[in-house]
Design a protein around this motif. Structure first.
Motif, mmCIF file in Angstrom:
data_model
loop_
_atom_site.group_PDB
_atom_site.id
_atom_site.type_symbol
_atom_site.label_atom_id
_atom_site.label_comp_id
_atom_site.label_asym_id
_atom_site.label_seq_id
_atom_site.Cartn_x
_atom_site.Cartn_y
_atom_site.Cartn_z
ATOM 1 N N UNK A 1 5.716 10.358 -6.540
ATOM 2 C CA UNK A 1 4.460 10.373 -7.278
ATOM 3 C C UNK A 1 3.792 9.025 -7.027
ATOM 4 N N UNK A 2 2.727 9.027 -6.259
ATOM 5 C CA UNK A 2 2.070 7.778 -5.872
ATOM 6 C C UNK A 2 0.782 7.614 -6.665
ATOM 7 N N UNK A 3 0.700 6.526 -7.404
ATOM 8 C CA UNK A 3 -0.477 6.225 -8.206
ATOM 9 C C UNK A 3 -0.858 4.763 -7.981
ATOM 10 N N UNK A 4 -1.935 4.547 -7.211
ATOM 11 C CA UNK A 4 -2.424 3.204 -6.906
ATOM 12 C C UNK A 4 -1.301 2.387 -6.260
ATOM 13 N N UNK A 5 -0.850 1.296 -6.864
ATOM 14 C CA UNK A 5 0.214 0.505 -6.253
ATOM 15 C C UNK A 5 1.560 0.765 -6.922
ATOM 16 N N UNK A 6 1.679 1.909 -7.552
ATOM 17 C CA UNK A 6 2.938 2.289 -8.193
ATOM 18 C C UNK A 6 3.513 3.520 -7.502
ATOM 19 N N UNK A 7 4.801 3.473 -7.189
ATOM 20 C CA UNK A 7 5.507 4.618 -6.627
ATOM 21 C C UNK A 7 6.554 5.060 -7.635
ATOM 22 N N UNK A 8 6.455 6.307 -8.061
ATOM 23 C CA UNK A 8 7.427 6.891 -8.985
ATOM 24 C C UNK A 8 8.238 7.899 -8.195
ATOM 25 N N UNK A 9 9.551 7.799 -8.261
ATOM 26 C CA UNK A 9 10.394 8.771 -7.575
ATOM 27 C C UNK A 9 11.298 9.476 -8.571
ATOM 28 N N UNK A 10 11.536 10.746 -8.309
ATOM 29 C CA UNK A 10 12.494 11.542 -9.073
ATOM 30 C C UNK A 10 13.406 12.186 -8.041
ATOM 31 N N UNK A 11 14.695 11.982 -8.151
ATOM 32 C CA UNK A 11 15.614 12.547 -7.164
ATOM 33 C C UNK A 11 16.890 13.036 -7.842
ATOM 34 N N UNK A 12 17.542 13.993 -7.202
ATOM 35 C CA UNK A 12 18.798 14.521 -7.731
ATOM 36 C C UNK A 12 19.969 13.979 -6.923
ATOM 37 N N UNK A 13 21.091 13.774 -7.579
ATOM 38 C CA UNK A 13 22.369 13.472 -6.938
ATOM 39 C C UNK A 13 23.343 14.513 -7.468
ATOM 40 N N UNK A 14 23.855 15.335 -6.583
ATOM 41 C CA UNK A 14 24.664 16.467 -7.036
ATOM 42 C C UNK A 14 23.767 17.692 -7.070
ATOM 43 N N UNK A 15 24.301 18.811 -6.722
ATOM 44 C CA UNK A 15 23.498 20.010 -6.585
ATOM 45 C C UNK A 15 22.964 20.496 -7.934
ATOM 46 N N UNK B 1 0.848 -1.189 0.000
ATOM 47 C CA UNK B 1 0.000 0.000 0.000
ATOM 48 C C UNK B 1 0.889 1.246 0.000
ATOM 49 N N UNK B 2 1.127 1.828 -1.162
ATOM 50 C CA UNK B 2 2.020 2.984 -1.253
ATOM 51 C C UNK B 2 1.589 4.182 -0.418
ATOM 52 N N UNK B 3 0.288 4.321 -0.186
ATOM 53 C CA UNK B 3 -0.183 5.484 0.569
ATOM 54 C C UNK B 3 0.418 5.520 1.973
ATOM 55 N N UNK B 4 0.910 4.374 2.474
ATOM 56 C CA UNK B 4 1.524 4.348 3.793
ATOM 57 C C UNK B 4 2.801 5.189 3.836
ATOM 58 N N UNK B 5 3.349 5.488 2.669
ATOM 59 C CA UNK B 5 4.550 6.320 2.617
ATOM 60 C C UNK B 5 4.260 7.779 2.954
ATOM 61 N N UNK B 6 3.043 8.201 2.706
ATOM 62 C CA UNK B 6 2.735 9.623 2.840
ATOM 63 C C UNK B 6 2.962 10.149 4.255
ATOM 64 N N UNK B 7 2.534 9.409 5.261
ATOM 65 C CA UNK B 7 2.624 9.916 6.636
ATOM 66 C C UNK B 7 4.070 10.154 7.062
ATOM 67 N N UNK B 8 4.977 9.170 6.952
ATOM 68 C CA UNK B 8 6.351 9.454 7.369
ATOM 69 C C UNK B 8 7.034 10.503 6.506
ATOM 70 N N UNK B 9 6.706 10.559 5.218
ATOM 71 C CA UNK B 9 7.295 11.598 4.373
ATOM 72 C C UNK B 9 6.819 12.979 4.805
ATOM 73 N N UNK B 10 5.553 13.070 5.197
ATOM 74 C CA UNK B 10 5.021 14.346 5.668
ATOM 75 C C UNK B 10 5.667 14.787 6.984
#
Length: 225
Positions: free
Chosen positions: A187-201, A124-133
């Motif tokens: 980006x949470x969509x149903x049972x899919x979690x999409x992440x975009x992150x940077x490495x380096x400024x 359940x990807x929505x469980x990520x929202x609380x700790x991220x918040x």
């Protein structure tokens, strides 16, 4: 899985997915809204060079980048360490996700942006929202002390994103006073979690926001299919 790592430039980053897997078979086509993706479908959600702002290109695979784990017991204050521990517990569930695809791009400044697609219908990807918040408040200012005694400071704040996406901006300070800004989008969509992150400024956060918007548009178009 380590949620705090140090690159060759000793920068801290938060990682949700770190693998790229393939499958030897192709299932009937399904889409994000069905709650299940095939490897091929996940790959179609990945950003391509044409989707990115000018000056971004596929990462040069010949460049070797090293990642060294930091001792998370050196993280303070305790409220921040606790928040990270709660997030890490949930993130570990995704280590065995059947679908994990990613692609990385870089720009002329040496900054990297990694786009990851992770799908697991049993989670359940929505469980990520609380700790991220919780992170921006608990880790507004924190410090990581390495075993050799060197200390790295940091801070996390909310990065305002559209369409109910979760954005975090992290400033990481090295012992010599050098500051690095890194950005994360979930980006949470149903049972899919999409992440975009940077490495380096990334000197211009506008470019990161454009990349997140492109990733969001791609997955939402698939959702509507």
């Amino acid at each position: 899985m380590h949620w705090i790592t140090a690159t060759a430039t000793t920068m801290a980053v938060v990682t949700l997915t770190a693998g790229c897997r393939s499958a030897d078979h192709t299932e009937p086509a399904e889409h994000v809204h069905s709650g299940r993706l095939t490897p091929t479908e996940a790959q179609t959600l990945l950003l391509e060079a044409d989707d990115l702002p000018k000056d971004w290109r596929p990462e040069d695979s010949a460049v070797k980048r090293s990642f060294t784990s930091l001792d998370t017991t050196g993280l303070s204050p305790a409220s921040c360490a606790s928040a990270w521990a709660r997030l890490d517990t949930i993130q570990q569930q995704w280590d065995g996700a059947p679908i994990q695809e990613k692609t990385t791009y870089q720009n002329s400044d040496g900054a990297l942006v990694t786009h990851s697609i992770t799908n697991d219908p049993s989670l359940e990807p929505e469980q990520l929202r609380h700790p991220l918040d919780q992170l921006p408040e608990a880790c507004a200012s924190y410090q990581v002390t390495r075993p050799d005694g060197s200390a790295y400071t940091g801070g996390i704040k909310v990065l305002d994103l559209s369409r109910d996406n979760i954005g975090l901006a992290q400033t990481w300070g090295q012992p010599d006073g050098t500051l690095t800004d890194v950005y994360f989008a979930y980006i949470i969509r149903h049972t899919t979690v999409i992440t975009v992150r940077t490495d380096g400024s990334v000197k211009d956060p506008t470019a990161f926001l454009e990349i997140v918007e492109a990733a969001t548009k791609k997955v939402d178009q698939a959702t509507q299919t």
